[in-house]
Each structure stands twice: as structure tokens, then as C-alpha cells.
Design a protein around this motif. Sequence first.
Motif, short mmCIF file in Angstrom:
data_model
loop_
_atom_site.label_atom_id
_atom_site.label_comp_id
_atom_site.label_asym_id
_atom_site.label_seq_id
_atom_site.Cartn_x
_atom_site.Cartn_y
_atom_site.Cartn_z
N ALA A 15 -7.58 9.70 7.68
CA ALA A 15 -7.09 9.73 6.30
C ALA A 15 -5.66 9.21 6.22
O ALA A 15 -5.31 8.46 5.29
CB ALA A 15 -7.16 11.17 5.76
N SER A 34 -4.87 5.82 4.22
CA SER A 34 -3.96 5.98 3.10
C SER A 34 -2.78 5.03 3.22
O SER A 34 -2.35 4.42 2.23
CB SER A 34 -3.47 7.43 3.02
N ALA A 35 -2.25 4.88 4.44
CA ALA A 35 -1.13 3.96 4.66
C ALA A 35 -1.55 2.51 4.45
O ALA A 35 -0.75 1.69 3.97
CB ALA A 35 -0.55 4.16 6.06
N GLU A 48 -4.39 1.35 2.58
CA GLU A 48 -5.06 1.01 1.33
C GLU A 48 -4.33 1.46 0.08
O GLU A 48 -4.50 0.87 -0.99
CB GLU A 48 -6.48 1.60 1.33
N TYR A 49 -3.55 2.53 0.16
CA TYR A 49 -2.93 3.06 -1.06
C TYR A 49 -1.95 2.07 -1.70
O TYR A 49 -1.96 1.92 -2.94
CB TYR A 49 -2.24 4.39 -0.75
N PRO A 50 -1.10 1.37 -0.93
CA PRO A 50 -0.23 0.37 -1.58
C PRO A 50 -1.02 -0.72 -2.29
O PRO A 50 -0.62 -1.17 -3.38
CB PRO A 50 0.58 -0.20 -0.40
N GLU A 55 -3.96 -0.31 -3.68
CA GLU A 55 -4.48 0.30 -4.91
C GLU A 55 -3.42 0.35 -5.99
O GLU A 55 -3.69 0.07 -7.18
CB GLU A 55 -4.99 1.71 -4.61
N ILE A 56 -2.18 0.67 -5.64
CA ILE A 56 -1.10 0.72 -6.63
C ILE A 56 -0.85 -0.66 -7.23
O ILE A 56 -0.70 -0.82 -8.46
CB ILE A 56 0.18 1.28 -5.98
N ARG A 57 -0.83 -1.68 -6.36
CA ARG A 57 -0.64 -3.04 -6.87
C ARG A 57 -1.78 -3.47 -7.78
O ARG A 57 -1.56 -4.13 -8.81
CB ARG A 57 -0.51 -4.02 -5.69
N ARG A 59 -3.64 -1.50 -9.65
CA ARG A 59 -3.50 -0.78 -10.92
C ARG A 59 -2.45 -1.45 -11.82
O ARG A 59 -2.65 -1.63 -13.02
CB ARG A 59 -3.11 0.67 -10.66
#
Length: 408
Positions: A41, A45-46, A48-50, A52-54, A56
Amino acid sequence: MAGRGTCGCCCCCCSRAPLNEDNARFCLLAGLILLYLLCGAAIFSALEYPFEIRARLLWKQQLENFTRRYRVNLGALHTLLRQYEQANGAGIRVDELRPRWDFSGAFYFVGTVVSTIGFGMTTPATIAGKIFLIFYGLIGCAATILFFNLFLERIITMLAYIMRWCHERRLRCGGAGVASSREESSGEEDSLEGWKPSVYYVMLILGLASVVIACSASTLYSTMENWSYVDSLYFCFVAFSTIGFGDLVSSQRERYESQGAYRLGNCLFILMGVCCIYSLFNVISIIIKQTLNWILGKLACSGQRKLKRVKRNAVQPVSAQFPMGRQRYTDGSVESVLHLGRRLSGEMISVNEFMVSNKVSLALLQKQLSETAHQGPRQSYGHQNGFSGGVGALGIMNNRLQETSVDR
């Protein structure tokens, strides 16, 4: 005598130590899986999360530009997008796709259900379909898991015969082949009888077969679906391992070149890939189990260090080292009981000894491989009740049923 084990004590007393070790192994495995999940996780998270933010921020900017340019009410646009999401769940896409619920599409769907892949691109929308899926999947998934286990038995039997044939050829090329005298002939039979195929070779062969199937399927998918080769490999692993995310799904466009041949090849690749990966997972799980035994042995050794030196180095009698009712296996210079992962002196286990212990620890599966290579299994229990045979998950279940149903 009923109610007593071979050691002369009550059966519950004899089985207490293996039960405690099973519980310790289970708790250790659960803890390691939880740690594995936490690490996975954190890494995902490290990674894929950035992104996802871009994504959005980009989508929000596109909505604002669209509403400003075409003077569209933002609330009405959101309503339209929600309606499209509902249509998307029913199989409606912007690009033209094949029908989801014609006979071929329904057959593809039930294949993903019983194989437990579950891509998710097609799901029942009616209440009757959802209720039917519960009962259909209950029987279908159970039958397919049984098929995978039976496939695993047969592929291991085939590999055992092939490895035995290669071993015979190696003996003949080395001068231990068919001899004129009976002494040489009987010596060859003894050599073949004592031979056991290596589980590591089985794992290697299954791994190579899985890689060949995945690479061949990826070549097909990258050509027919216009995916990159990395995406095709990713899809193969997700599909063959029955994870089935559904972000990439093969054979979904309405038309392909050589459509019939492609759909047939797609089904065959998925079937062969799932069978090989399932078999590989079962063999790898044995290696993981022996790693857990090694970890438990090291933990036990650290606890035994606190004991007195005399007690720690005390020589155990032969009857205590090898209690009755346990089988002994010999592999070259290696001799140990089937109950493994334990040093009587309480000393630390070296890497060398771990590899030796690993070989002996795989005696159950090696014995099964050896029996299938020598024309069928031998009976290992005096009392047979129908629960015997099988490898992998099926073998574990059969052995457990047999042990619990034997008259005590």
C-alpha cells in the motif's frame, strides 16, 4: 488401542505439538501478509497517488474550459456525466463495442465468473440476473477450482514421467544403462527406485511455461488490441492470476481481423495461463511454508539460548529424535524426519543447513512425484476411507480429512 497414539499417550497429547506449530505458522503467515499489504500500500500510494491528483486537476480544468467555451450549466453537465456512468455500467461506450449480452458475450462473462477472474466490464443489471449469479457462481467456482487442482495433479504427473525419463537417459549415457549382467541391471533399478524428482525443477518448468504463454499471448494482444507490450504483459498477469482488475480487457471491440481465430486464441491463452499460474502458485506456496518453518526455527533458537548450556547441548536418544509414527527420508547424505525446521541442539540454522532442510522439507511432494513416476501412488495409510491423494490445496484438504476421519 483406540484413543492412543503410537507413542503410547493420548492422541490429543501427541497432536498438541503439531497443532501449536500450525497455529504459530498461521499467526506468523498472517502477520507477514499484513506487513506485505502495508508495504504494498505504501509503495503503490507513493507511485500512483501523485498521478491521481494530477488527473483530478486536469479533469477539473477541462470541465471549466468546456463550460466557459460552450456556456453550459455545470450542474446540467454533471447530471449528464452521471447518466453516462450508469450507461457505462450497462456496457454503453463512446466507441462502438461488441454487444455485452449476446450469446458470445454472455459466454465470455460466465467464463470470467467461474474462473474467478471477474474483469468487471460486464455485470448483471437485473435483480433476477444478480440472484442467479449467486447460485451459478457458487457451483461454477467450486467446480473450476476442482478442475485446477486435478490439472495440477496431472501436469505434475507428466513432469515426473518426463524427469524420470531424462534421469534414465542420463544414467545410460553415464554407463549405468541396460547391462548384460543381472547385477548391473538390478543396480540400475535400485538407482531409479531411489531417485526423487526435484520440486525446484517442477517450479522452474512451470515458471518457464507461464513465461512462454504470457509472452506469446502478449504478442497477440499487442497486435490485435493495439496495446503496448508492457500493457499486454500486465494484462496477462492480471488475467492469469485471476486478479482481474478490468482496466484492460481483451476481445471487446466489435470487429477484429480474423475475429474467430483471435477469440479462440484468446480463450485458449487465458485457460492455459490460468492453469499454469495456479499450479505455479501452489508450488511456490510450499517454498513459502518452508521459509516460515525456518523463521520459526530461528525464533525458537533465540528462546532456547536462555537455557543452560548442558541442557542445550544434551544428546537426545534415538527414540526421542525419531519417534514412532514419523517417516524418515534419505536424500544422499541428508537424513531427517518429516517433522522439520527444528534443531535439537537449539543452535542457529545456517544458510547451508536451511537449503538442506528445505530439500528434506519438501519430502511430501517429492514422495508424491516419485510415486507417480513409479506407476501410481503407494498406500501410506493402513486405514483407507476415500480421502487420499491430490496435491496443492486439494491434497492438503484430502490429507486433513483423512487424518480427522481415521478411527482413533
